[in-house]
Design an enzyme around this catalytic site. Sequence first.
Site, PDB file in Angstrom:
ATOM      1  N   ASP A   1       0.750  -1.402  -0.073  1.00 33.94           N
ATOM      2  CA  ASP A   1       0.141  -0.283  -0.406  1.00 33.94           C
ATOM      3  C   ASP A   1       1.003   0.883   0.231  1.00 33.94           C
ATOM      4  O   ASP A   1       1.835   1.538   1.008  1.00 33.94           O
ATOM      5  CB  ASP A   1      -0.688   0.035   0.833  1.00 33.94           C
TER       6      ASP A   1
ATOM      7  N   HIS B   1      -3.787   4.513   6.488  1.00 36.96           N
ATOM      8  CA  HIS B   1      -2.971   3.658   6.309  1.00 36.96           C
ATOM      9  C   HIS B   1      -1.883   3.495   6.731  1.00 36.96           C
ATOM     10  O   HIS B   1      -1.363   5.098   7.051  1.00 36.96           O
ATOM     11  CB  HIS B   1      -2.741   4.556   4.160  1.00 36.96           C
TER      12      HIS B   1
END
Length: 559
Positions: free
Chosen positions: A199, A370
């Site tokens: 990610d 995130h």
Amino acid sequence: MKELKQANEKKVKLIPLGGLGKIGMNITAFECDNQIIVVDCGISFPEEGMLGIDLVIPDVTFLIENKDKVKGIFITHGHEDHIGALPYVLKDLNVPVYATKLTLGLIDLKLKEHNLIHSTKRKVVKHGQSINLGIFRVEFIKTNHSIADASALAIFSPAGIIVHTGDFKIDYTPLFGDTINLQRFAELGKKGVLALLCDSTNAQRPGFTISEKLVAKTFRNIFSENKKNRIIVATFASNIDRVQQIIYTAYEFNRKVVIQGRSMVNVIQVASELGYLTIPDQTIIDVDQMKSYTDEQLVIITTGSQGESMAGLSRMADSTHRTISIKPGDQIIFSSTPIPGNEKAVSRVINELAMKGAEVIYQDTHVSGHACEEEIKLIYALVRPQYAIPLHGEFKHLKAQQNLAQAMGIESKNIFLLQSGNVLELSEKEANIAGQVKAREIYVDGLGIGDVGNIVIKDRQILAENGLIIIIIGLQKTTNQILSGPDIISRGFVYVREADELMGKIKQLAFKSVDRCLSKNISDWGKIKTAIKEDLNDFLWKEMKRAPLILPIIIEIDS
């Protein structure tokens, strides 16, 4: 040893069909020995210029053309950018779907809407469990994210182990559930990992992502400081942990909770039924019961944190909500960060709320789901991959992770910044981009899928920005002589009643364009229409610096 050596010489193809160069629409295919598995199947939301478009889904032509090879779809978590395209894809690609319990519960909601629930094979997978599918074995690994039940995937293939992080962060003190299983990442690193797909969303942000506990503290402070005001919280429907925080805090301060927004109602119902959301008795009330309570007794949880025009908060802001009106003194909490591209829409809603006398709060009311720089570095340190493939983000995010991977000792030749549709072929010996498959955006407009393309979008943009002029001309059937018109109709260009002189010039110029064509014995209506458009385009640009959509219509008249 000979068999092991041959296995190590196997190649696996990695084919991202979305999720690169933009936020959203995540979907990646893995192919080895003529077998394919797919990870995630998401949508992206329309950008500002995509007028009338509801959502954007990936082009899966490659998968449909190879449907006999596709064994199944593995889902990392339940956000729209990872599950939203499933109903559209499964209509043409009927393969099993594997996901954790909450993720599958959210997927089932979508499949029911599209009448696919009975025709789609689905399997709940627990963290730590592996699924054997053809030559692949896929293990689900516990991670932290802004939705419960998020997973990374360890994909065991004949070519080696591939680790796909999904969307993740490392939260050592999560409010609910367990921490990320870092030990398993380390164990895989010791075994030897061929490639890491990681990610990239927060790869530009230094340090660590703040723990969800900060938001819990902020909510308690807001509630304790506003004991006489109504509180309205806008957040993502899928952020179950955040919704749980709000409900617990409301209960602690003796407030009733009203849920607004269809997606919010559906997600809360599913999460509650599956045991991911605990709702104290008599805490949630129906919107019609609000009149029985004072402002200091109410909390409203709503959709619309991204400024979506049809979401609950947006309709409250523009006074089109059927039952809830914004009052002076309302405390409006935005518990999310605008997705890139939504900043203007969010700003517009905030301004509308402020004009109605509400106080808008967004400081420390959201933490990202995130990983930032240090968390990404930690994953690289544990996994120690041979190849690095940044995923999930715009090019600047992918580039930032490339720099992090190099800082962690990955050779630059072993880091691949891919574009959607690239076919990356990997083995222990080498890696290279070995081809390209079709990977474009497909627009969904109402019930239409793919029937609106770039040409239609461009026409809509012209209509929105410069308006429309229609020129109607009647030609005699046998001689092509002008029998009527040109008649001019204008929409969104100028106010016709106050532009008689301009309309007269347009009419005269259109007549001259047709007459010139006919004098040259040009009888093809397509060529006549082109001449009218070109002449009027030149005239209007010189006259007004405007370029409306010009639509000539020729009618055949018997006489």
